[in-house]
Design an enzyme around this catalytic site. Structure first.
Site, PDB file in Angstrom:
ATOM      1  N   ASN A 158      28.561  14.589  57.637  1.00  0.00           N
ATOM      2  CA  ASN A 158      28.639  15.945  56.941  1.00  0.00           C
ATOM      3  C   ASN A 158      28.890  16.985  57.799  1.00  0.00           C
ATOM      4  O   ASN A 158      29.267  16.808  59.328  1.00  0.00           O
ATOM      5  CB  ASN A 158      27.660  16.174  55.911  1.00  0.00           C
ATOM      6  CG  ASN A 158      28.582  16.446  54.780  1.00  0.00           C
ATOM      7  OD1 ASN A 158      28.766  17.719  54.505  1.00  0.00           O
ATOM      8  ND2 ASN A 158      28.406  15.431  53.640  1.00  0.00           N
ATOM      9  N   HIS A 195      27.130  19.164  59.531  1.00  0.00           N
ATOM     10  CA  HIS A 195      26.534  19.325  60.919  1.00  0.00           C
ATOM     11  C   HIS A 195      27.158  18.164  61.755  1.00  0.00           C
ATOM     12  O   HIS A 195      27.356  18.493  63.157  1.00  0.00           O
ATOM     13  CB  HIS A 195      25.272  18.891  60.905  1.00  0.00           C
ATOM     14  CG  HIS A 195      24.334  19.240  62.059  1.00  0.00           C
ATOM     15  ND1 HIS A 195      23.970  18.491  62.962  1.00  0.00           N
ATOM     16  CD2 HIS A 195      23.790  20.441  62.635  1.00  0.00           C
ATOM     17  CE1 HIS A 195      23.151  18.764  64.166  1.00  0.00           C
ATOM     18  NE2 HIS A 195      23.167  20.229  63.711  1.00  0.00           N
ATOM     19  N   CYS A 196      27.565  17.284  61.412  1.00  0.00           N
ATOM     20  CA  CYS A 196      28.198  15.994  62.294  1.00  0.00           C
ATOM     21  C   CYS A 196      29.598  16.374  62.739  1.00  0.00           C
ATOM     22  O   CYS A 196      30.020  15.880  63.913  1.00  0.00           O
ATOM     23  CB  CYS A 196      28.291  14.873  61.406  1.00  0.00           C
ATOM     24  SG  CYS A 196      26.905  14.176  60.752  1.00  0.00           S
ATOM     25  N   ILE A 197      30.201  17.229  62.272  1.00  0.00           N
ATOM     26  CA  ILE A 197      31.867  17.673  62.642  1.00  0.00           C
ATOM     27  C   ILE A 197      31.636  18.915  63.406  1.00  0.00           C
ATOM     28  O   ILE A 197      32.834  19.429  63.492  1.00  0.00           O
ATOM     29  CB  ILE A 197      32.787  17.646  61.347  1.00  0.00           C
ATOM     30  CG1 ILE A 197      32.284  18.646  60.236  1.00  0.00           C
ATOM     31  CG2 ILE A 197      32.866  16.493  60.505  1.00  0.00           C
ATOM     32  CD1 ILE A 197      33.494  19.204  59.255  1.00  0.00           C
TER      33      ILE A 197
END
Length: 371
Positions: A353, A355-357
């Site tokens: 999501n 934060h991951c990208i």
């Protein structure tokens, strides 16, 4: 490309700052691979563009884009988002990008972790991953930032820090034999101290249920500020997430941070459970060496996977039944920041999501301008 420094951040007086500290800007990568993103990544690209636009309200955003996608990315992204031609295997900038560290003079450098696509040939999500392995170095070179090459397979989503000497991690991820099978827990702790500049490591158990990253901490818990942590929470006792979150809750309350403080822990409601629909699964191409997505599988949805921007919070909107409560909790955790929600199911379908990208570059000497 630049040569790595021969020392370590801790030896040079550097540490990883908290994500709530000021940023020079944010880096992202543009999605395109059809074997992870449905319908040739077109829905995901629209979602990434919305995330970039939301963050750009608060700080500069740079998007790494393959040359083949530059024209489309330019058409979908706001004019203020800078595009940089950059080869990559997929778009998880948190994990393939650099983890930046600062010293007392606010000089900024970067840690380049070893990357094996979340498990290498023993459980990784795709092969090959050689272009992803070069992303961190490229970002640091473009920013003119010195680089440390860490002797550890690790991802940015597997670590959270308070900026004052404390790190949060999970056993499920960092002790997984598909990362660093030759290292014991004490060895991993030592490397985290050397490359994050921390002194205290708080180990939680498992990450969010069915998280394909092997339980990244950034989907389960994070620091809102020193001494304050938020954790994803399920009230449904029969849900496998309930036991995981309860264990994290108990460990967090039993822990003390690097300055001897007990932690204040806030629960963020868990959306769903959410699952991959047959229509969504049908739109994903199949390719050898890539994890297959199957209709009906549970998605590792979590509101903890948000981005802290300068004066803002960009959170995923995932479930109308719980979005509002999650936003209220985040407003309470970050009273000085404006909470902005972005529809993020398309990002979730790819395995992560907001934060991951994203990956922040801290503000400091050598990172004053857009990095």
């Amino acid at each position: 490309m630049s040569r790595a420094l021969a020392s370590t951040p801790a030896a040079d007086g550097f540490h990883m700052p908290g994500e709530f500290e000021p940023h020079a800007g944010c880096w992202m990568l543009w999605p395109e691979r059809p074997d992870n993103w449905r319908e040739a990544a077109r829905p995901a690209q629209l979602a990434f563009a919305q995330v970039a636009a939301a963050i750009a309200q608060f700080e500069p955003v740079t998007m790494g884009v393959s040359r083949a996608q530059l024209k489309r990315a330019r058409a979908l992204l706001p004019p203020g988002v800078r595009l940089v031609a950059m080869a990559h295997d997929d778009c998880w900038m948190r994990d393939v990008g650099p983890t930046c560290v600062v010293d007392r003079r606010r000089r900024v450098r970067g840690v380049d972790w070893r990357f094996n696509a979340w498990g290498g040939l023993a459980g990784g999500l795709y092969f090959p991953w050689d272009r992803d392995e070069r992303v961190a170095r490229r970002v640091l070179d473009l920013g003119g930032l010195a680089r440390y090459r860490a002797p550890l397979v690790n991802e940015g989503g597997a670590i959270h820090v308070d900026g004052q000497g404390t790190a949060l991690v999970t056993e499920e991820c960092l002790l997984n034999p598909n990362r660093n099978p030759h290292l014991a827990r004490a060895d991993i702790e030592q490397r985290l101290r050397e490359y994050l500049g921390v002194s205290t490591i708080i180990w939680l158990g498992k990450g969010v249920f069915n998280d394909e990253t092997d339980g990244h901490i950034d989907n389960l818990a994070c620091f809102a500020r020193p001494g304050v942590v938020c954790v994803t929470w399920s009230e449904r006792r029969r849900d496998p997430q309930h036991a995981i979150s309860l264990d994290a809750w108990e460990r967090l309350h039993a822990a003390r941070d690097a300055r001897g403080r007990r932690l204040k822990v806030t629960k963020l409601p868990m959306p769903g459970p959410l699952t991959l629909s047959a229509r969504e699964a049908a739109g994903i191409a199949r390719r050898a060496g890539t994890r297959r997505r199957v209709a009906g599988e549970r998605l590792a949805a979590s509101y903890v996977n948000f981005y802290i921007a300068n004066r803002g919070i960009v959170m995923p909107l995932l479930d109308a039944r719980s979005d509002r409560l999650a936003a209220q909790r985040l407003k309470g955790l970050f009273p000085g920041r404006r909470v902005t929600g972005v529809p993020a199911r398309e990002v979730l379908l790819g395995g992560g999501n907001i934060h991951c990208i994203t990956q922040q570059i801290p503000l400091g000497r050598g990172a004053r301008k857009r990095s």
